[in-house]
Scaffold this active site. Structure first.
Site, short mmCIF file in Angstrom:
data_model
loop_
_atom_site.label_atom_id
_atom_site.label_comp_id
_atom_site.label_asym_id
_atom_site.label_seq_id
_atom_site.Cartn_x
_atom_site.Cartn_y
_atom_site.Cartn_z
N LYS A 1 46.21 39.46 30.35
CA LYS A 1 45.93 39.72 31.76
C LYS A 1 46.99 39.01 32.60
O LYS A 1 47.38 37.88 32.28
CB LYS A 1 44.53 39.19 32.10
N SER B 78 37.24 42.46 36.64
CA SER B 78 38.60 42.52 37.10
C SER B 78 39.64 42.70 35.98
O SER B 78 40.77 43.11 36.26
CB SER B 78 38.94 41.24 37.86
N SER C 214 34.01 39.64 34.49
CA SER C 214 35.31 40.34 34.47
C SER C 214 35.88 40.63 33.09
O SER C 214 36.89 41.33 32.99
CB SER C 214 36.34 39.54 35.27
#
Lengths: 491, 94
Positions: free
Chosen positions: A79, A154, A178
C-alpha cells in the site's frame, strides 16, 4: 502450472526445488500488471527495474544456497502508505505526490531482509480515509470482479492487486476495517493483526491509536506465513508490542474441534443484508459440524463504537496531518509569507474527504467540545473493550459479517460521507478494542465476493488462523475474476 | 450544537485550511449530518468510566544513551521544496 495462480507457499516450493526462478515469477507479474493495471488502477507506482534487479539478486543468492527465507524471491505489493527507501510514497495524496522516503518502514525492511521483491505501490483512499478507494488523487481502483463496483477501501489497491493476479500477496493498513473490508469485497484473505503486532514505524499515520499494518493473501496459510515474518517488537515503534510471536503455520492445521466460537447478536441485526446473516449462520453450522461449539453472545456497546470511532479517528487525524505544511517535504504552494504558504499548500494539497475529517477532528478537540466528544469517546472505548474481554472469558473467537453488504457501484456513496461511514459498522469495533480480525472469503452473493470476519483475543492470531482455515475449507470457492484470467494473454 | 458558517471559518483557521465561500455551506451541511449521528453518544451514561487512551499495557522503554547512525543530512534534505546549503528555506515569517 500458471505462475500467477500459485499461492505464496507454492511459489516458495517451486523456487526451492529449482522449478522456477524469481526472475520468471517477477516477469510474469510485471506482464500481468502491464496488461491489467490500466483497467483496474490497483497500482499508483510500478517499479519494474527495481523488481527485476531484486529478483536477479535473489536468484543469485539461492544459487549459492544462501536464500534469506522461504519468501526469498517472491514478489509483493505494498500500500502506498508504507515508506519505501528511494521509491515514491504518495499516500494517494497530491501533497505527497512527489515524496520519496529516505528510509524503509520496518514492515517493508523485514520483507527486504527476507528477500522479497517489490512490484510496486498500491492505490488507496487518500491518507487511508475512506472505504471505497475513490478518494485517491490518482483516481479510483475498480473491483476486479465487477469493474463498475468499488474494491472497498482504504487498502482497495492492495486487495484488487491480489484478487486480479497482479501480486501474490500484499500489505495494507487497517484503522477501521481498511484491510478486512476490501479483502471481503475482492474475495481474498485479509488480516488485521492485534494493535501493536506489526511495527508502524515508517507507515504514514492516520489515527495512531487504531492503525495497524495488515496482510492480503489468496489463502489463510499464506497469511499465517507472512505474519510470522513481519510481526514482532521494534525499537523504532514504542507502541509495537513485546508480546511473543510464533510460527503461525502450525495453527492453520489445528482444526476447530473443541473450540468455542461466539456469534454476537448485535452483528446479526438490523442494517445488515439478511442474506449475509443467513450466510454467517450457515458458516457457523459448518464449523459446528467440524466439532466447534457455537455460542450466542452479546456485545452491548457495539452501536456506540461507530460514532465513537469517527470522533476518535478524526481527532487523531487532525493532529497527525498537521505535519503536512509544505516546508520539509511534499508539495509546497508558495505564498507571500509562511502562514499563506501553510494555507495554500494544505488547502490545495488535501482532497475533500481528508479536509472534512481534519475539520471534524479539529472541531471535536476544540475548546468547549473536548469533553463532549473526545473524552466521551475514550470512555466508550473502555466499555467496548470490556465487552469483548468479557465474552472472551467464554469463547475463543467470534464470527461476524465483515460488512453489511457486498461491493457496491462506484460513486454510490461519494456525496454522502455518513452512508459510507455506516459500512464500517462491523469492523471499527475491532480497532477500538485493539483486537485481531481476519476476513475470509465465503462464496458469492449477487455474483460478488462475500467475506466473513473472525475476531480474536488480543495477540491470539493463531486461533483466527485455525478457524479461518476451517472456514476456508468449508466455503464455496470464489472464481478468479474473468479480466484477470484474460489479462496476461492480452498484448 | 449545529455548525454554522462562522464555525466552519473558525475550525478551518484552527486547522490551517482555507475554505472558499462557495464551499462553506456544503462543509457545514455534511459536518452537521455527521455530528448529529455522533450525538447519540450523549445518551450513554459514562459517569465514572475511565477513558482509554491506549489499548496496550504500555510501559516506559529505556535504552542506554549511545550514539547510533542517524539519517544523513543530504537524504533528510532531499525532499525539501526549497533549500539553501544545509537548511530548509521558507518564505518570510513576519
Amino acid at each position: 502450472m500458471d505462475i500467477l495462480k500459485m499461492t505464496v507457499a507454492e511459489l516458495a516450493a517451486a523456487l526451492n526445488n529449482g522449478e522456477m526462478t524469481s526472475v520468471e515469477i517477477t516477469e510474469a507479474y510485471l506482464a500481468q500488471i502491464a496488461a491489467l493495471n490500466q483497467h483496474i488502477n490497483a497500482y499508483i507506482t510500478v517499479c519494474p527495474e527495481l523488481a527485476l534487479q531484486m529478483a536477479k539478486a535473489s536468484d543469485e543468492r539461492r544459487a549459492q544456497g544462501k536464500a534469506l527465507s522461504k519468501l526469498d524471491g517472491i514478489p509483493v505489493a505494498l500500500k502506498d502508505i508504507i515508506c519505501t527507501d528511494g521509491v515514491l510514497t504518495t499516500c494517494a495524496s497530491r501533497i505527497l505526490s512527489n515524496f520519496v522516503p529516505p528510509y524503509n518502514a520496518t514492515c517493508w525492511q523485514k520483507l527486504v531482509e527476507c528477500g522479497a521483491v517489490l512490484l510496486g505501490k498500491c492505490n488507496m483512499d487518500e491518507f487511508a480515509m475512506g472505504s471505497t478507494t475513490e478518494s485517491s488523487y490518482f483516481g479510483p481502483t475498480k473491483n476486479p470482479h465487477d469493474l463498475t463496483c468499488v474494491p472497498g477501501g482504504s487498502s482497495g489497491g492492495s486487495a484488487a492487486a491480489v484478487a486480479s493476479l497482479m501480486a501474490p500477496y500484499s500489505l495494507g493498513t487497517d484503522t477501521g476495517g481498511s484491510v478486512r473490508q476490501p479483502a471481503s469485497f475482492c474475495g481474498v484473505v485479509g488480516l488485521k493483526p492485534t494493535y501493536g503486532r506489526i511495527s508502524r514505524f515508517g507507515v504514514v499515520a492516520y489515527a495512531s491509536s487504531l492503525d495497524q499494518v495488515g496482510i492480503f493473501s489468496r489463502c489463510v496459510a499464506d497469511c499465517a506465513d507472512i505474519l510470522t515474518l513481519t510481526a514482532g517488537d521494534d525499537p523504532l515503534d514504542s507502541t509495537c508490542s513485546e508480546a511473543a510471536t510464533g510460527d503461525y503455520a502450525a495453527a492453520c492445521n489445528k482444526g476447530v474441534k473443541g473450540m468455542k466460537i461466539g456469534l454476537p447478536k448485535e452483528f446479526l441485526a438490523e442494517g445488515i443484508d439478511k442474506r449475509i446473516i443467513t450466510k454467517v449462520q450457515e458458516a457457523a453450522d459448518k464449523l459446528q459440524e467440524q466439532g466447534a461449539e457455537i455460542i450466542e453472545v452479546s456485545l452491548p456497546h457495539t452501536r456506540y463504537a461507530l460514532p465513537a470511532y469517527y470522533v476518535l479517528a478524526t481527532a487523531e487525524a487532525s493532529s497527525n496531518l498537521a505535519r503536512y505544511d509544505g516546508i520539509r517535504y511534499g508539495v509546497r504552494e508558495q505564498g507571500d509569507d509562511l502562514e499563506e504558504t501553510y494555507l495554500k499548500s494544505r488547502s490545495h494539497g488535501f482532497g475533500e474527504e481528508v479536509k472534512r475529517r481534519i475539520m471534524l477532528g479539529t472541531y471535536a478537540l476544540s475548546s468547549g467540545y473536548y469533553d463532549a466528544y473526545y473524552n466521551k469517546t475514550l470512555q466508550v472505548r473502555t466499555l467496548v473493550r470490556e465487552d469483548y474481554l468479557k465474552v472472551f472469558e467464554t469463547v475463543d473467537c467470534l464470527l461476524t459479517p465483515t460488512a453489511p453488504s457486498v461491493a457496491y457501484p462506484l460513486g454510490s456513496v461519494s456525496d454522502n460521507p455518513l452512508a459510507m461511514y455506516m459500512g464500517d459498522v462491523c469492523t471499527v469495533t475491532v480497532n477500538m478494542a485493539g483486537l485481531p480480525g481476519l476476513a475470509v472469503p465465503y462464496g458469492l452473493l449477487d455474483e460478488k465476493p462475500l467475506g466473513l470476519q473472525l475476531i480474536g483475543k488480543p495477540f491470539d492470531e493463531a486461533a483466527l488462523f485455525a478457524v479461518g482455515s476451517a472456514l476456508e475449507a468449508a466455503a464455496e470457492k470464489i472464481p478468479t475474476p474473468a479480466i484477470a484470467v484474460k489479462g496476461g494473454q492480452r498484448s | 450544537m449545529a455548525i454554522s458558517l462562522d464555525t466552519v471559518d473558525y475550525v478551518a483557521a484552527l486547522a490551517k485550511l482555507r475554505v472558499e465561500d462557495e464551499e462553506k455551506a456544503d462543509y457545514a451541511d455534511k459536518l452537521n449530518q455527521i455530528l448529529e449521528y455522533m450525538d447519540q453518544l450523549s445518551e450513554l451514561d459514562t459517569e465514572g468510566i475511565l477513558p482509554m487512551t491506549q489499548v496496550l499495557a504500555t510501559h516506559n522503554v529505556f535504552r542506554s544513551d549511545e550514539q547510533k547512525p542517524s539519517l544523513d543530512r543530504e537524504k533528510a534534505l532531499a525532499n525539501a521544496p526549497d533549500r539553501e546549503g544545509g537548511y530548509f528555506r521558507v518564505p518570510r515569517i513576519m
